[in-house]
Design a protein around this motif. Sequence first.
Motif, PDB file in Angstrom:
ATOM      1  N   LEU A  89       1.609  18.000   0.459  1.00 60.20           N
ATOM      2  CA  LEU A  89       1.263  16.579   0.392  1.00 60.20           C
ATOM      3  C   LEU A  89      -0.195  16.334   0.765  1.00 60.20           C
ATOM      4  N   SER A  90      -0.675  17.048   1.767  1.00 64.80           N
ATOM      5  CA  SER A  90      -2.068  16.852   2.181  1.00 64.80           C
ATOM      6  C   SER A  90      -3.045  17.316   1.107  1.00 64.80           C
ATOM      7  N   GLU A  91      -2.666  18.317   0.346  1.00 65.41           N
ATOM      8  CA  GLU A  91      -3.522  18.752  -0.758  1.00 65.41           C
ATOM      9  C   GLU A  91      -3.594  17.691  -1.849  1.00 65.41           C
ATOM     10  N   ILE A  92      -2.489  17.002  -2.089  1.00 66.23           N
ATOM     11  CA  ILE A  92      -2.459  15.931  -3.093  1.00 66.23           C
ATOM     12  C   ILE A  92      -3.279  14.734  -2.632  1.00 66.23           C
ATOM     13  N   THR A  93      -3.113  14.353  -1.366  1.00 67.87           N
ATOM     14  CA  THR A  93      -3.702  13.110  -0.864  1.00 67.87           C
ATOM     15  C   THR A  93      -5.043  13.308  -0.159  1.00 67.87           C
ATOM     16  N   LYS A  94      -5.411  14.550   0.119  1.00 61.63           N
ATOM     17  CA  LYS A  94      -6.598  14.872   0.920  1.00 61.63           C
ATOM     18  C   LYS A  94      -6.428  14.387   2.364  1.00 61.63           C
ATOM     19  N   GLY A  95      -5.175  14.246   2.790  1.00 63.80           N
ATOM     20  CA  GLY A  95      -4.869  13.851   4.156  1.00 63.80           C
ATOM     21  C   GLY A  95      -4.823  15.050   5.080  1.00 63.80           C
ATOM     22  N   ILE A  96      -4.455  14.788   6.308  1.00 68.52           N
ATOM     23  CA  ILE A  96      -4.413  15.828   7.338  1.00 68.52           C
ATOM     24  C   ILE A  96      -2.958  16.130   7.686  1.00 68.52           C
ATOM     25  N   PRO A  97      -2.516  17.384   7.508  1.00 59.10           N
ATOM     26  CA  PRO A  97      -1.166  17.729   7.947  1.00 59.10           C
ATOM     27  C   PRO A  97      -1.154  17.890   9.470  1.00 59.10           C
ATOM     28  N   VAL A  98      -0.286  17.156  10.129  1.00 60.99           N
ATOM     29  CA  VAL A  98      -0.212  17.200  11.588  1.00 60.99           C
ATOM     30  C   VAL A  98       0.936  18.131  11.966  1.00 60.99           C
ATOM     31  N   ILE A  99       0.615  19.390  12.119  1.00 64.07           N
ATOM     32  CA  ILE A  99       1.599  20.417  12.436  1.00 64.07           C
ATOM     33  C   ILE A  99       1.578  20.638  13.950  1.00 64.07           C
ATOM     34  N   THR A 100       2.739  20.497  14.587  1.00 67.06           N
ATOM     35  CA  THR A 100       2.785  20.585  16.049  1.00 67.06           C
ATOM     36  C   THR A 100       3.553  21.793  16.566  1.00 67.06           C
ATOM     37  N   THR A 101       4.184  22.573  15.692  1.00 68.61           N
ATOM     38  CA  THR A 101       4.944  23.723  16.158  1.00 68.61           C
ATOM     39  C   THR A 101       3.987  24.807  16.658  1.00 68.61           C
ATOM     40  N   ALA A 102       4.275  25.322  17.835  1.00 68.57           N
ATOM     41  CA  ALA A 102       3.383  26.282  18.493  1.00 68.57           C
ATOM     42  C   ALA A 102       3.132  27.524  17.651  1.00 68.57           C
ATOM     43  N   THR A 103       4.170  28.014  16.990  1.00 74.63           N
ATOM     44  CA  THR A 103       3.991  29.229  16.191  1.00 74.63           C
ATOM     45  C   THR A 103       3.011  29.006  15.049  1.00 74.63           C
ATOM     46  N   ASP A 104       3.072  27.846  14.432  1.00 81.72           N
ATOM     47  CA  ASP A 104       2.167  27.571  13.319  1.00 81.72           C
ATOM     48  C   ASP A 104       0.729  27.367  13.779  1.00 81.72           C
ATOM     49  N   ILE A 105       0.537  26.598  14.823  1.00 75.88           N
ATOM     50  CA  ILE A 105      -0.842  26.323  15.239  1.00 75.88           C
ATOM     51  C   ILE A 105      -1.504  27.529  15.890  1.00 75.88           C
ATOM     52  N   ASN A 106      -0.690  28.492  16.335  1.00 77.32           N
ATOM     53  CA  ASN A 106      -1.227  29.716  16.926  1.00 77.32           C
ATOM     54  C   ASN A 106      -1.140  30.929  16.004  1.00 77.32           C
ATOM     55  N   ASN A 107      -0.728  30.676  14.748  1.00 78.32           N
ATOM     56  CA  ASN A 107      -0.570  31.747  13.765  1.00 78.32           C
ATOM     57  C   ASN A 107       0.296  32.881  14.263  1.00 78.32           C
ATOM     58  N   LYS A 114       0.835  -1.213   0.000  1.00 79.85           N
ATOM     59  CA  LYS A 114       0.000   0.000   0.000  1.00 79.85           C
ATOM     60  C   LYS A 114       0.865   1.258   0.000  1.00 79.85           C
ATOM     61  N   GLY A 115       1.930   1.228   0.782  1.00 84.68           N
ATOM     62  CA  GLY A 115       2.832   2.365   0.832  1.00 84.68           C
ATOM     63  C   GLY A 115       3.500   2.625  -0.502  1.00 84.68           C
ATOM     64  N   SER A 116       3.854   1.558  -1.190  1.00 80.83           N
ATOM     65  CA  SER A 116       4.516   1.701  -2.490  1.00 80.83           C
ATOM     66  C   SER A 116       3.552   2.200  -3.562  1.00 80.83           C
ATOM     67  N   ARG A 117       2.307   1.801  -3.467  1.00 77.72           N
ATOM     68  CA  ARG A 117       1.292   2.328  -4.395  1.00 77.72           C
ATOM     69  C   ARG A 117       1.143   3.841  -4.181  1.00 77.72           C
ATOM     70  N   LEU A 118       1.085   4.251  -2.923  1.00 80.65           N
ATOM     71  CA  LEU A 118       1.022   5.678  -2.591  1.00 80.65           C
ATOM     72  C   LEU A 118       2.289   6.394  -3.050  1.00 80.65           C
ATOM     73  N   ASN A 119       3.428   5.771  -2.851  1.00 78.22           N
ATOM     74  CA  ASN A 119       4.715   6.320  -3.260  1.00 78.22           C
ATOM     75  C   ASN A 119       4.692   6.643  -4.757  1.00 78.22           C
ATOM     76  N   LYS A 120       4.231   5.695  -5.560  1.00 82.44           N
ATOM     77  CA  LYS A 120       4.175   5.887  -7.015  1.00 82.44           C
ATOM     78  C   LYS A 120       3.237   7.044  -7.372  1.00 82.44           C
TER      79      LYS A 120
END
Length: 143
Positions: free
Chosen positions: A119-137, A12-18
């Motif tokens: 990547l999330s725009e391509i896959t429709k996945g969720i970007p898991v951003i944990t940096t405080a500056t980003d999540i607090n704008n 499955k990972g390799s299919r996604l990779n391609k």
Amino acid sequence: MTNISIISFSEKGSRLNKMLLDSLKNKGYSVKAFSFGKHAIEFGLIKADSLDLWTKDAFNTCDILLFIGACGIAVRAIAPHIKDKFNDPAVLVMDEKAKYVIPILSGHIGGANEFAVVLSEITKGIPVITTATDINNKFAVDI
């Protein structure tokens, strides 16, 4: 041009990779996609013989590394190569279902947070951003 290296471990990972290889190339990125054994052959990816060798080479030659698999695999693979946030490449992890995209190294300066969004725009996945500056704008001092 941004140089990207992707590694996957399962069918499955390799299919996604391609799929990511094709999508990112269409967006103008320079991408090399790797997998192991029959999965590399089946999906037309470059056959990786050793995760240690792949990581060492990618860490020294690429701007972005993407592991399609478990975070633990990625962390253990990159640990010996980490220097500092000004020199390390962006490193991200994505699960094989493309549900989550997780920047784990060089989020700001290396661009991992920004690339997680791409990547999330391509896959429709969720970007898991944990940096405080980003999540607090907020302004990131290190940029």
